[in-house]
Write a protein that holds these residues in place. Structure first.
Motif, mmCIF file in Angstrom:
data_model
loop_
_atom_site.group_PDB
_atom_site.id
_atom_site.type_symbol
_atom_site.label_atom_id
_atom_site.label_comp_id
_atom_site.label_asym_id
_atom_site.label_seq_id
_atom_site.Cartn_x
_atom_site.Cartn_y
_atom_site.Cartn_z
ATOM 1 N N LYS A 1 0.832 -1.203 0.000
ATOM 2 C CA LYS A 1 0.000 0.000 0.000
ATOM 3 C C LYS A 1 0.871 1.259 0.000
ATOM 4 O O LYS A 1 2.030 1.232 0.441
ATOM 5 C CB LYS A 1 -0.889 0.027 1.249
ATOM 6 C CG LYS A 1 -1.732 -1.219 1.472
ATOM 7 C CD LYS A 1 -2.923 -1.269 0.537
ATOM 8 C CE LYS A 1 -3.835 -2.447 0.875
ATOM 9 N NZ LYS A 1 -5.045 -2.466 0.010
ATOM 10 N N THR B 1 -8.411 0.084 3.204
ATOM 11 C CA THR B 1 -9.166 0.068 1.947
ATOM 12 C C THR B 1 -8.450 0.805 0.822
ATOM 13 O O THR B 1 -8.956 0.841 -0.310
ATOM 14 C CB THR B 1 -10.550 0.698 2.148
ATOM 15 O OG1 THR B 1 -10.398 2.100 2.457
ATOM 16 C CG2 THR B 1 -11.301 0.014 3.285
ATOM 17 N N SER B 2 -7.296 1.396 1.112
ATOM 18 C CA SER B 2 -6.578 2.114 0.060
ATOM 19 C C SER B 2 -6.107 1.135 -0.997
ATOM 20 O O SER B 2 -5.953 -0.064 -0.754
ATOM 21 C CB SER B 2 -5.399 2.888 0.647
ATOM 22 O OG SER B 2 -4.444 2.001 1.188
ATOM 23 N N ARG B 3 -5.840 1.649 -2.185
ATOM 24 C CA ARG B 3 -5.553 0.756 -3.297
ATOM 25 C C ARG B 3 -4.220 0.041 -3.108
ATOM 26 O O ARG B 3 -3.270 0.565 -2.524
ATOM 27 C CB ARG B 3 -5.577 1.514 -4.619
ATOM 28 C CG ARG B 3 -4.406 2.433 -4.893
ATOM 29 C CD ARG B 3 -4.636 3.182 -6.209
ATOM 30 N NE ARG B 3 -3.557 4.105 -6.500
ATOM 31 C CZ ARG B 3 -2.629 3.898 -7.436
ATOM 32 N NH1 ARG B 3 -2.662 2.801 -8.159
ATOM 33 N NH2 ARG B 3 -1.687 4.803 -7.654
ATOM 34 N N THR B 4 -4.171 -1.162 -3.622
ATOM 35 C CA THR B 4 -2.955 -1.953 -3.625
ATOM 36 C C THR B 4 -2.084 -1.522 -4.788
ATOM 37 O O THR B 4 -2.561 -1.396 -5.918
ATOM 38 C CB THR B 4 -3.306 -3.449 -3.741
ATOM 39 O OG1 THR B 4 -4.031 -3.847 -2.579
ATOM 40 C CG2 THR B 4 -2.059 -4.302 -3.878
#
Length: 549
Positions: A423, A430-433
C-alpha cells in the motif's frame, strides 16, 4: 538437449568416474606446476550465475580437503591451472568454448570464468578439469535478448539455510523442479559456532570451527555448506543470482555498525566479503574492494522481467531503538534509509527506464508493514523496511510515479512463507494496492516448524494486507508469463531428518496490471505432520524473528 533429472543428480558420480577417458585438447597449453593433486579437488561442486543475453559466470573452487582449518581446502601453496569447457549438450559432444584459468592461492583457489558472446536464450553445460580430475557437470543458460518476450520463465527463490538446523532437502526438491533461474536472497551461511544457535528440539548437525571472524573461518564455513550434495544439486541445475543479508557476516549488522561493539568489525566485514565473492558465481564487478562490495545490480530476462537485486545491509542506517520490535520514532524519520541515497537513486532511475512486463525486487528483509500490536501503537521490526518507513515510501511512490506495470517484491529473512499486498497508505486498509510481496520461508533455519491452518497469521486481523502465512521450511517456485506470475509456496514436513518430500502448500496468482494476490490453491500438509491453528501463534513468532532473524 535437456539435462534430465537423473543426469543432473547423478552427474557428480558419473563424471568423476570418467576422468581417464576424457580428452582435453587444451591440456598441453596449461602452465606446468610441481607435483600432482593427490585427491579430487572438486568437492564443492560447480555453479553459474548472473546470466545475461550473451553470457554468464561459471564457478568452482578447488578444495581436496574442504574443511581444513586454514580455509585453504588442502590445496598446495601455489597457483593451479584449471581447464574449463562449455558445450551445447550434456555429453559434451558439441563443444562451444574451451579455455584455461588460473586458480590462485590468494583467492583460496576459487575460479570465476566470465563468458560473453554466446547465443541468447540457450541452454549450456559446463565442467572443469584440474590435472586428472574432472568436476561434476553443471547446466546453465543465457537470458533472452533484451527485445524478446519469452513465453515464460521458471524462477525459484530461497533464503536462510542454517546448516545446523536441518538437512538441505529443500535445495534438492528445488533442483528436481529444474528451474531456469534461482535467486538466493540472503543468509546463505551462518556465522555461529556449534551449539550457540539451536533449533527447537536441538540441532541435527553441527558447524565446524569457531564463530566466523577471520578470512580462514569464513572460507571454511562456506566450504562446509558447499559440501552438502543437495546444495550442490541446486547450484548445478540453473544459474543463480545472489545477494547477502546479515548472517554472511554476523546477525543484524548495519553498514559499519556491528550487532555488538567490536573494534575489529571492519576487518571482519572485509574478510566475509572476500570469502563470499570467492564462493559465489558473481561477476568481477562484484569483486570486493576492502570493506566495500558492489552487489546491487540488474538482470534482464528479455522484456518479460527485470530483476533489481538490492543490498539492504551495506548502506543502511543503524537499526532504531536498539533493534527488535519497537514503537520507535526513528522508524518514520525521513532522513533514514535502508538502501542509502545512491542505491535508492539507482533503483528509482531503473523504474523510470524500465520497459519490462514485470519489475521484480530481489531483496532481503520484509517490505510490507507488519504491526504486531492491535492497539494504537505501531510495534514493528526495526530490522525490516518497517524500521525505515520513509525509505520504503520513497521506493513505493517511485514505482507508482514511474508507471511500473507490475511491481513485485521478493523477500527472505523471516523463516516463514508470507504473501502480502503493498500500500501507499498503510493507515487505510481500503486504500488501493500498488504492489505485491512474496516471502519465502527458510531452507532450514529454525528447524521443522509446523503447518498453520488456516494459512493466516493472527496479525492479519489488524494488518489485512497480510494474506498468507505458513511456518514450514521450503522455497517459492514461480512461473512468470506476460499475463501472470504464479507463485507456488513449496513446503517440507520436516528438515531435521533427510529426504523429506515437498508439496505446494498454497498457490497465488498476480495478474498483469492487477497488483495483489489471487489464491488458486490451499493444500494443508497431509496428515501425520504437526500443525498449528492460527490462534496458537503469538509472542513466540516475534521472539523467533527478533533474536535470530
Amino acid at each position: 538437449m535437456a539435462l534430465s533429472r537423473r543426469t543432473l543428480l547423478l552427474s557428480s558420480a558419473a563424471v568423476g568416474a570418467a576422468t581417464a577417458a576424457t580428452t582435453w585438447p587444451l591440456a598441453a597449453s596449461a602452465a606446468p606446476y610441481r607435483g600432482p593433486l593427490r585427491t579430487d579437488p572438486f568437492t564443492l561442486g560447480v555453479a553459474s550465475g548472473d546470466p545475461d543475453a550473451d553470457g554468464f559466470v561459471l564457478w568452482t573452487r578447488l578444495a581436496p580437503t574442504p574443511l581444513a582449518d586454514d580455509g585453504l581446502g588442502g590445496m598446495p601453496a601455489r597457483d593451479v591451472p584449471v581447464q574449463w569447457e562449455l558445450a551445447a549438450d550434456s555429453r559434451f559432444r558439441k563443444i562451444v568454448r574451451r579455455g584455461v584459468v588460473v586458480a590462485r592461492q590468494s583467492s583460496a583457489h576459487a575460479v570465476h570464468v566470465e563468458l560473453n558472446g554466446l547465443l541468447p536464450a540457450r541452454e549450456y553445460f559446463y565442467r572443469f578439469r584440474a590435472e586428472r580430475y574432472l568436476s561434476p557437470v553443471g547446466r546453465t543458460r543465457t537470458a533472452p535478448p533484451r527485445w524478446a518476450m519469452p513465453a515464460s520463465l521458471a524462477m525459484s527463490f530461497v533464503s536462510c539455510s542454517q546448516y545446523e538446523h536441518g538437512y538441505f532437502t529443500a535445495y534438492r526438491r528445488l533442483a528436481e523442479d529444474e528451474p531456469e533461474l534461482v535467486l538466493h536472497l540472503g543468509d546463505y551461511q551462518y556465522e555461529y559456532a556449534a551449539g550457540t544457535y539451536n533449533a527447537p528440539g536441538g540441532n541435527p548437525r553441527d558447524h565446524l570451527g569457531p564463530e566466523t571472524v577471520t578470512l580462514a573461518n569464513y572460507r571454511q564455513r562456506h566450504a562446509q555448506y558447499k559440501t552438502d550434495p543437495d546444495l550442490q544439486a541446486a547450484h548445478a541445475v540453473a544459474p543463480w543470482a545472489v545477494v547477502f543479508d546479515d548472517h554472511e557476516i554476523e546477525n543484524n549488522w548495519a553498514d559499519e555498525v556491528p550487532e555488538q561493539p567490536d573494534p575489529n568489525f571492519l576487518a571482519r566485514r572485509a574478510a566475509a566479503f572476500q570469502a563470499y565473492y570467492e564462493n559465489m558465481p558473481l561477476r568481477r564487478t562484484s569483486l570486493p574492494q576492502g570493506i566495500d562490495m558492489q552487489l546491487y545490480r540488474r538482470l534482464h530476462w528479455g522484456r518479460l522481467a527485470t530483476f533489481h537485486m538490492l543490498d539492504t545491509r551495506q548502506f543502511r542506517d543503524d537499526q532504531g531503538c536498539g533493534d527488535g520490535y519497537k514503537d520507535c520514532p526513528a522508524a518514520i524519520d525521513p532522513a533514514r534509509s535502508i538502501t542509502g541515497a545512491e542505491q535508492e537513486a539507482w533503483l528509482l532511475d531503473g523504474f523510470h527506464r524500465s520497459t519490462a512486463r514485470w519489475d521484480v525486487l530481489g531483496q532481503q528483509v520484509f517490505f510490507g508493514q507488519r504491526d504486531n500490536n492491535s492497539g494504537p501503537a505501531k510495534v514493528v521490526s526495526m530490522d525490516s523496511w518497517d524500521g525505515y518507513a520513509a525509505s520504503r515510501d520513497r521506493i513505493t511512490r517511485g514505482w507508482v510515479d514511474a508507471g511500473v506495470r507490475n511491481p513485485v517484491v521478493l523477500t527472505g529473512d523471516v523463516h516463514a512463507h508470507w504473501a502480502d499486498e503493498l500500500k501507499l497508505d498503510w493507515t487505510d486498509p481500503t486504500s488501493r494496492t500498488v504492489g505485491t510481496e512474496l516471502v519465502c520461508s527458510s531452507i532450514t533455519s529454525t528447524g521443522d516448524g509446523a503447518d498453520v491452518v488456516p494459512g493466516i497469521h493472527p496479525w492479519a486481523a489488524w494488518n489485512p494486507h497480510l494474506r498468507f502465512y505458513n511456518n514450514q521450511r521450503g522455497y517459492v517456485r514461480t512461473t512468470i508469463t506476460s499475463s501472470a506470475m504464479t507463485a507456488d509456496f513449496r513446503v517440507l514436513p520436516y528438515v531435521t531428518r533427510p529426504d523429506a518430500p515437498a508439496h505446494t502448500r498454497a498457490t497465488f496468482v498476480i495478474e498483469d496490471r492487477v497488483p495483489g494476490l489471487h489464491q488458486t490453491a490451499d493444500t494443508p500438509t497431509p496428515g501425520g505432520t504437526s500443525a498449528l491453528r492460527a490462534g496458537d501463534l503469538g509472542a513466540a513468532t516475534v521472539q523467533q524473528e527478533t533474536v535470530r532473524p
